[in-house]
Design a protein around this motif. Structure first.
Motif, PDB file in Angstrom:
ATOM      1  N   ASN A  86      26.718  -6.744  43.591  1.00  0.00           N
ATOM      2  CA  ASN A  86      26.230  -8.130  43.593  1.00  0.00           C
ATOM      3  C   ASN A  86      26.645  -8.854  44.869  1.00  0.00           C
ATOM      4  OD1 ASN A  86      24.938  -8.047  41.065  1.00  0.00           O
ATOM      5  ND2 ASN A  86      26.874  -8.421  40.002  1.00  0.00           N
ATOM      6  N   PHE A  87      27.862  -8.592  45.319  1.00  0.00           N
ATOM      7  CA  PHE A  87      28.357  -9.219  46.553  1.00  0.00           C
ATOM      8  C   PHE A  87      27.520  -8.784  47.751  1.00  0.00           C
ATOM      9  CE2 PHE A  87      31.028  -8.928  50.354  1.00  0.00           C
ATOM     10  CZ  PHE A  87      31.529 -10.229  50.460  1.00  0.00           C
ATOM     11  N   LEU A  88      27.340  -7.463  47.897  1.00  0.00           N
ATOM     12  CA  LEU A  88      26.584  -6.961  49.042  1.00  0.00           C
ATOM     13  C   LEU A  88      25.131  -7.398  48.974  1.00  0.00           C
ATOM     14  CD1 LEU A  88      26.406  -5.246  51.599  1.00  0.00           C
ATOM     15  CD2 LEU A  88      26.012  -3.240  50.162  1.00  0.00           C
ATOM     16  N   LEU A  89      24.541  -7.366  47.790  1.00  0.00           N
ATOM     17  CA  LEU A  89      23.132  -7.736  47.666  1.00  0.00           C
ATOM     18  C   LEU A  89      22.918  -9.196  48.033  1.00  0.00           C
ATOM     19  CD1 LEU A  89      20.346  -6.680  46.894  1.00  0.00           C
ATOM     20  CD2 LEU A  89      20.809  -7.397  44.536  1.00  0.00           C
TER      21      LEU A  89
ATOM     22  N   SER B  31      20.648 -10.179  51.244  1.00  0.00           N
ATOM     23  CA  SER B  31      19.462 -11.037  51.126  1.00  0.00           C
ATOM     24  C   SER B  31      19.437 -12.125  52.199  1.00  0.00           C
ATOM     25  CB  SER B  31      19.407 -11.672  49.734  1.00  0.00           C
ATOM     26  OG  SER B  31      20.464 -12.594  49.560  1.00  0.00           O
ATOM     27  N   LEU B  32      20.565 -12.343  52.874  1.00  0.00           N
ATOM     28  CA  LEU B  32      20.629 -13.327  53.960  1.00  0.00           C
ATOM     29  C   LEU B  32      20.382 -12.697  55.325  1.00  0.00           C
ATOM     30  CD1 LEU B  32      23.735 -15.442  52.857  1.00  0.00           C
ATOM     31  CD2 LEU B  32      21.322 -15.870  52.380  1.00  0.00           C
ATOM     32  N   PHE B  33      20.107 -11.407  55.353  1.00  0.00           N
ATOM     33  CA  PHE B  33      19.863 -10.710  56.612  1.00  0.00           C
ATOM     34  C   PHE B  33      18.763 -11.366  57.451  1.00  0.00           C
ATOM     35  CE2 PHE B  33      17.468  -7.598  59.070  1.00  0.00           C
ATOM     36  CZ  PHE B  33      18.452  -7.059  59.877  1.00  0.00           C
TER      37      PHE B  33
ATOM     38  N   PHE C  32      13.194  -5.485  40.600  1.00  0.00           N
ATOM     39  CA  PHE C  32      13.720  -4.523  41.580  1.00  0.00           C
ATOM     40  C   PHE C  32      14.138  -5.301  42.828  1.00  0.00           C
ATOM     41  CE2 PHE C  32      12.658  -0.117  43.638  1.00  0.00           C
ATOM     42  CZ  PHE C  32      14.000   0.034  43.971  1.00  0.00           C
ATOM     43  N   THR C  33      15.201  -6.075  42.688  1.00  0.00           N
ATOM     44  CA  THR C  33      15.624  -6.999  43.738  1.00  0.00           C
ATOM     45  C   THR C  33      15.948  -6.310  45.062  1.00  0.00           C
ATOM     46  OG1 THR C  33      16.492  -8.473  42.040  1.00  0.00           O
ATOM     47  CG2 THR C  33      17.218  -8.875  44.288  1.00  0.00           C
ATOM     48  N   PRO C  34      16.655  -5.185  45.084  1.00  0.00           N
ATOM     49  CA  PRO C  34      16.928  -4.559  46.382  1.00  0.00           C
ATOM     50  C   PRO C  34      15.664  -4.163  47.147  1.00  0.00           C
ATOM     51  CG  PRO C  34      18.393  -3.675  44.709  1.00  0.00           C
ATOM     52  CD  PRO C  34      17.365  -4.495  43.987  1.00  0.00           C
ATOM     53  N   ALA C  35      14.603  -3.793  46.433  1.00  0.00           N
ATOM     54  CA  ALA C  35      13.352  -3.442  47.112  1.00  0.00           C
ATOM     55  C   ALA C  35      12.705  -4.684  47.711  1.00  0.00           C
ATOM     56  CB  ALA C  35      12.400  -2.763  46.141  1.00  0.00           C
TER      57      ALA C  35
END
Length: 291
Positions: free
Chosen positions: A16-19, A23-25, A246-249
């Motif tokens: 969750n932290f990394l995601l 997402s701010l990339f 599928f949030t990471p996608a």
């Protein structure tokens, strides 16, 4: 066995932290609009001591994505006792590996030549691939749906999955053939240089590490960057197949767009300067019918 405890593979909290930060990339990628440094391709820096040979650099910066995903998929699933994940998880993991089997391995191997990569570009790409592979792999292995009932609860339909697969393969195929058009430009130049050598002509540039023309075949008749656009189509299909949850996608797709769009805009300006606006402006840059 964890390579880095709680980070590779990711614990749920660290996922969750990394995601969240992943997402701010796009905020980082947006710096490309104001920073002209490229460090690869047309904007590579000639004879820099910080350069990495193109083919070696490309392979080593792209391979970590699929490698981390496969490692995470296997290790994290075992840690959570998911001995038989649903077929959807396996297919999505397979799609990711199929893409990077081409992009990371086949692509540099069959390229006639590749410009050097600056080490900053290489390192940034490695970080991108590791973060992406870790997040997608963790979702597929443990933190997304891990049973058919969970897939059904998230609104799974065969039609949606099939639509996503169709878009993925359309994007992958168009991407490959667009790359092939660019490779053929290098091959043609290679053949020309070999003919000149046979005829006794001297070679001043030492090869075709950097040779560019305005491509006009295939989808390049209509666009300057079809290979970018159809990679977006590919990953949009990947996200659609996995569903809105599928949030990471979704994050990956947005990160791809915000990374590649500034390069396409800058590349279009380069094409106009080198080949003339009268030729370049007849084509869309990257999004047909829009820009």
């Amino acid at each position: 066995m964890a390579i880095v405890q709680d980070w590779l593979p990711l614990s749920h909290d660290n996922y969750n932290f990394l995601l969240f930060w992943w997402s701010l990339f796009p905020l980082f990628a947006s710096l490309q609009w104001i920073i002209s440094f490229g460090g690869m391709g047309k904007s590579s820096i000639a004879n820099s001591m910080f350069n990495i040979p193109g083919k070696i650099g490309w392979l080593t910066m792209e391979v970590p994505g699929a490698s981390v995903l496969l490692y995470t998929f296997k290790t994290l699933a075992a840690e959570h006792g998911h001995t038989d994940l649903p077929w959807q998880n396996k297919v999505l993991a397979g799609l990711f590996v199929i893409h990077y089997s081409y992009r990371a391995v086949i692509f540099p191997l069959i390229a006639p030549s590749m410009a050097d990569l600056h080490v900053i570009v290489w390192a940034s790409a490695v970080v991108f691939q590791v973060c992406n592979g870790a997040c997608i792999g963790a979702w597929l292995a443990a933190y997304g749906p891990t049973s058919q009932a969970e897939w059904d609860a998230q609104g799974f339909t065969v039609f949606r999955f099939a639509l996503g697969l169709a878009l993925f393969y359309i994007g992958l195929t168009a991407n490959y053939f667009s790359d092939e058009e660019l490779r053929e430009i290098r091959r043609a130049e290679q053949r020309r240089q070999e003919r000149l050598r046979r005829e006794g002509a001297t070679q001043k540039d030492g090869g075709i590490k950097k040779h560019y023309e305005l491509p006009n075949n295939g989808l390049f008749k209509y666009m300057l960057y079809p290979h970018y656009f159809f990679e977006w189509i590919e990953w949009a299909g990947f996200w659609i197949a996995g569903g809105l949850a599928f949030t990471p996608a979704r994050v990956f797709l947005l990160n791809e767009i915000t990374s590649m769009l500034p390069r396409a805009v800058r590349g279009a300006a380069w094409y106009r300067e080198k080949f003339g606006a009268d030729k370049v402006n007849k084509k869309w840059v990257i999004i047909p019918g829009v820009y």
